[in-house]
Design a protein around this motif. Structure first.
Motif, PDB file in Angstrom:
ATOM      1  N   ASP A   1       0.824  -1.211   0.000  1.00 60.80           N
ATOM      2  CA  ASP A   1       0.000   0.000   0.000  1.00 60.80           C
ATOM      3  C   ASP A   1       0.851   1.251   0.000  1.00 60.80           C
ATOM      4  OD1 ASP A   1      -2.223  -1.588   0.034  1.00 60.80           O
ATOM      5  OD2 ASP A   1      -2.611  -1.376   2.174  1.00 60.80           O
ATOM      6  N   ILE A   2       1.922   1.257   0.809  1.00 62.56           N
ATOM      7  CA  ILE A   2       2.750   2.467   0.921  1.00 62.56           C
ATOM      8  C   ILE A   2       3.487   2.732  -0.389  1.00 62.56           C
ATOM      9  CG2 ILE A   2       4.758   1.260   1.872  1.00 62.56           C
ATOM     10  CD1 ILE A   2       3.473   4.746   2.915  1.00 62.56           C
ATOM     11  N   GLN A   3       3.913   1.683  -1.075  1.00 61.74           N
ATOM     12  CA  GLN A   3       4.556   1.863  -2.375  1.00 61.74           C
ATOM     13  C   GLN A   3       3.584   2.463  -3.385  1.00 61.74           C
ATOM     14  OE1 GLN A   3       5.871  -2.223  -2.981  1.00 61.74           O
ATOM     15  NE2 GLN A   3       8.012  -1.594  -2.843  1.00 61.74           N
ATOM     16  N   GLN A   4       2.359   1.932  -3.410  1.00 62.15           N
ATOM     17  CA  GLN A   4       1.351   2.442  -4.338  1.00 62.15           C
ATOM     18  C   GLN A   4       1.070   3.919  -4.070  1.00 62.15           C
ATOM     19  OE1 GLN A   4      -2.196  -0.027  -5.010  1.00 62.15           O
ATOM     20  NE2 GLN A   4      -1.140  -1.732  -4.014  1.00 62.15           N
TER      21      GLN A   4
ATOM     22  N   GLN B   1       0.890  -8.414   4.743  1.00 54.72           N
ATOM     23  CA  GLN B   1      -0.054  -7.304   4.632  1.00 54.72           C
ATOM     24  C   GLN B   1      -1.350  -7.756   3.966  1.00 54.72           C
ATOM     25  OE1 GLN B   1       0.215  -3.862   1.665  1.00 54.72           O
ATOM     26  NE2 GLN B   1       0.990  -2.882   3.524  1.00 54.72           N
ATOM     27  N   LEU B   2      -1.236  -8.556   2.916  1.00 58.81           N
ATOM     28  CA  LEU B   2      -2.421  -9.046   2.212  1.00 58.81           C
ATOM     29  C   LEU B   2      -3.256  -9.961   3.109  1.00 58.81           C
ATOM     30  CD1 LEU B   2      -0.862  -9.816  -1.300  1.00 58.81           C
ATOM     31  CD2 LEU B   2      -2.370  -7.911  -0.695  1.00 58.81           C
ATOM     32  N   GLU B   3      -2.574 -10.799   3.904  1.00 59.65           N
ATOM     33  CA  GLU B   3      -3.290 -11.686   4.822  1.00 59.65           C
ATOM     34  C   GLU B   3      -3.988 -10.882   5.921  1.00 59.65           C
ATOM     35  OE1 GLU B   3      -3.919 -15.022   4.736  1.00 59.65           O
ATOM     36  OE2 GLU B   3      -3.134 -14.764   2.702  1.00 59.65           O
ATOM     37  N   ASP B   4      -3.319  -9.834   6.420  1.00 60.57           N
ATOM     38  CA  ASP B   4      -3.922  -8.991   7.457  1.00 60.57           C
ATOM     39  C   ASP B   4      -5.199  -8.315   6.959  1.00 60.57           C
ATOM     40  OD1 ASP B   4      -2.015  -9.629   9.280  1.00 60.57           O
ATOM     41  OD2 ASP B   4      -0.824  -7.802   9.031  1.00 60.57           O
TER      42      ASP B   4
ATOM     43  N   ALA C   1       9.856   4.818  -2.544  1.00 59.09           N
ATOM     44  CA  ALA C   1       9.122   3.550  -2.646  1.00 59.09           C
ATOM     45  C   ALA C   1      10.070   2.355  -2.616  1.00 59.09           C
ATOM     46  CB  ALA C   1       8.291   3.511  -3.928  1.00 59.09           C
ATOM     47  N   MET C   2      11.369   2.610  -2.805  1.00 57.48           N
ATOM     48  CA  MET C   2      12.365   1.540  -2.792  1.00 57.48           C
ATOM     49  C   MET C   2      12.922   1.274  -1.399  1.00 57.48           C
ATOM     50  SD  MET C   2      12.771   0.708  -6.103  1.00 57.48           S
ATOM     51  CE  MET C   2      14.347  -0.119  -6.188  1.00 57.48           C
ATOM     52  N   PHE C   3      13.168   2.332  -0.634  1.00 57.68           N
ATOM     53  CA  PHE C   3      13.848   2.200   0.653  1.00 57.68           C
ATOM     54  C   PHE C   3      13.281   3.193   1.659  1.00 57.68           C
ATOM     55  CE2 PHE C   3      16.858   1.302  -2.749  1.00 57.68           C
ATOM     56  CZ  PHE C   3      17.306   0.025  -2.416  1.00 57.68           C
ATOM     57  N   ASP C   4      13.420   2.844   2.940  1.00 55.99           N
ATOM     58  CA  ASP C   4      13.098   3.787   4.009  1.00 55.99           C
ATOM     59  C   ASP C   4      14.390   4.133   4.743  1.00 55.99           C
ATOM     60  OD1 ASP C   4      13.695   1.550   5.492  1.00 55.99           O
ATOM     61  OD2 ASP C   4      11.727   1.350   6.414  1.00 55.99           O
ATOM     62  N   GLY C   5      14.264   4.907   5.832  1.00 56.23           N
ATOM     63  CA  GLY C   5      15.447   5.365   6.541  1.00 56.23           C
ATOM     64  C   GLY C   5      16.292   4.242   7.107  1.00 56.23           C
ATOM     65  N   TRP C   6      15.621   3.249   7.735  1.00 58.66           N
ATOM     66  CA  TRP C   6      16.356   2.155   8.345  1.00 58.66           C
ATOM     67  C   TRP C   6      17.098   1.336   7.296  1.00 58.66           C
ATOM     68  CZ3 TRP C   6      16.678  -3.123   8.222  1.00 58.66           C
ATOM     69  CH2 TRP C   6      17.292  -3.744   9.319  1.00 58.66           C
ATOM     70  N   SER C   7      16.427   1.015   6.208  1.00 57.79           N
ATOM     71  CA  SER C   7      17.058   0.190   5.176  1.00 57.79           C
ATOM     72  C   SER C   7      18.174   0.955   4.457  1.00 57.79           C
ATOM     73  CB  SER C   7      16.028  -0.319   4.166  1.00 57.79           C
ATOM     74  OG  SER C   7      15.292   0.725   3.605  1.00 57.79           O
ATOM     75  N   THR C   8      18.061   2.294   4.400  1.00 61.10           N
ATOM     76  CA  THR C   8      19.127   3.098   3.801  1.00 61.10           C
ATOM     77  C   THR C   8      20.402   2.973   4.621  1.00 61.10           C
ATOM     78  OG1 THR C   8      17.590   4.711   2.855  1.00 61.10           O
ATOM     79  CG2 THR C   8      19.845   5.437   3.209  1.00 61.10           C
ATOM     80  N   SER C   9      20.281   3.142   5.934  1.00 58.81           N
ATOM     81  CA  SER C   9      21.448   3.027   6.812  1.00 58.81           C
ATOM     82  C   SER C   9      22.038   1.625   6.745  1.00 58.81           C
ATOM     83  CB  SER C   9      21.052   3.365   8.253  1.00 58.81           C
ATOM     84  OG  SER C   9      20.560   4.681   8.340  1.00 58.81           O
TER      85      SER C   9
ATOM     86  N   PRO D   1      -1.524  -3.120  -9.207  1.00 59.72           N
ATOM     87  CA  PRO D   1      -0.128  -2.677  -9.304  1.00 59.72           C
ATOM     88  C   PRO D   1       0.826  -3.770  -8.825  1.00 59.72           C
ATOM     89  CG  PRO D   1      -1.487  -0.951  -8.348  1.00 59.72           C
ATOM     90  CD  PRO D   1      -2.349  -2.179  -8.411  1.00 59.72           C
ATOM     91  N   ILE D   2       1.872  -4.008  -9.584  1.00 56.44           N
ATOM     92  CA  ILE D   2       2.810  -5.073  -9.249  1.00 56.44           C
ATOM     93  C   ILE D   2       4.249  -4.558  -9.219  1.00 56.44           C
ATOM     94  CG2 ILE D   2       1.358  -6.872 -10.246  1.00 56.44           C
ATOM     95  CD1 ILE D   2       3.388  -6.871 -12.631  1.00 56.44           C
TER      96      ILE D   2
END
Length: 289
Positions: free
Chosen positions: A17-20, A194-197, A151-159, A79-80
């Motif tokens: 959802d956040i990427q979309q 996320q889809l299961e939730d 949409a590719m990375f957030d702060g944690w994954s960047t570090s 969207p994929i």
């Protein structure tokens, strides 16, 4: 969208959802650079080896599927994201060693960043939405520009990404056959969760009950809206002594500084209302455990 060779497709699964949301707003206003992230990292290496750096980056691309991921919002039922088997990194080496003064270096780096913002990321190219620029500065200083769509990375994954890239580059110096450990979990797993939730009636029931008496609270103020908008951002340095006391209190309570400050913020909001409960949104990453 650019044509993709089927033989170069490793995996296909829905976007989160956040990427979309991020890509929707990017397409809606292509003049905005809101989700065009630019991160600068410095290191000192008087014998910087660009070929070794490229090899390290290649190992990272092989390990992390997100570095090989492209998006398609329009050609399928939903969207994929498509994980490519192979992707050539967009990396550029720029020699700025002739700029001796820090002010000159600063101006040139700002110019490079401005030009990069003008080169907006587009999902139509069929390429992952990230690139790297390596700037060589005097005295063995190296500036790494890590540029990507949010949409590719957030702060944690960047570090995490830059730390692993740096460590891999260093490891290859003494061990040319160095390899990376596969990931314990993938972004695909997060999307699946996320889809299961979304299908969970238990979760739906929980939040319906939790928000049953929800009322939006409008913070009352004597400040006119026009004055509030024009007032800008106010900041105040609370001093090292208070910061030290907060860290000590957090350690005593077994919580980090952010949690302690967030608790104080919630308590302050509660002082302005007669409600028994205060509900506020808090951003998290929802990474699989």
């Amino acid at each position: 969208m650019a044509t993709i060779e089927k033989t170069n497709i490793e995996d296909i699964f829905p976007m989160s959802d956040i990427q979309q949301g991020m890509l929707f707003h990017t397409i809606k206003d292509d003049s905005s650079s809101t989700y065009h992230d630019q991160n600068l990292f410095g290191l000192t290496d008087k014998e910087f080896d660009f070929a070794r750096f490229q090899k390290a980056l290649g190992l990272m691309v092989h390990k992390h599927a997100m570095l090989r991921t492209i998006f398609n919002l329009f050609d399928y039922a939903e969207p994929i994201q498509i994980v490519l088997k192979d992707n050539t990194p967009d990396i550029e080496l720029i020699d700025l060693k002739h700029l001796a003064e820090e002010e000159e270096q600063f101006k040139e780096i700002q110019s490079i960043l401005q030009a990069d913002r003008a080169r907006a990321f587009s999902i139509d190219t069929g390429k992952p939405l990230w690139r790297i620029k390596v700037l060589l500065l005097p005295e063995g200083e190296v500036c790494l520009l890590w540029l990507f769509h949010h949409a590719m990375f957030d702060g944690w994954s960047t570090s995490s990404m830059v730390t692993e890239l740096h460590n891999t580059y260093k490891e290859l110096q003494t061990n040319p056959d160095y390899s990376l450990t596969p990931l314990a979990s993938s972004y695909k797993e997060y999307v699946s969760e996320q889809l299961e939730d979304k299908k969970s009636e238990e979760l739906k029931t929980f939040w319906k009950e939790e928000l049953n008496d929800y009322k939006r609270y409008e913070l009352k103020s004597n400040i006119e809206e026009k004055d509030l908008i024009s007032s800008g951002i106010h900041s105040e340095d609370l001093g090292a002594e208070l910061l030290g006391k907060l860290r000590a209190a957090g350690k005593e309570q077994g919580v980090d500084l952010r949690t302690l400050c967030f608790t104080a913020y919630l308590y302050a909001l509660k002082l302005f209302t007669y409600e028994r409960d205060v509900l506020i949104g808090f951003m998290g990453n929802n990474r699989p455990l």
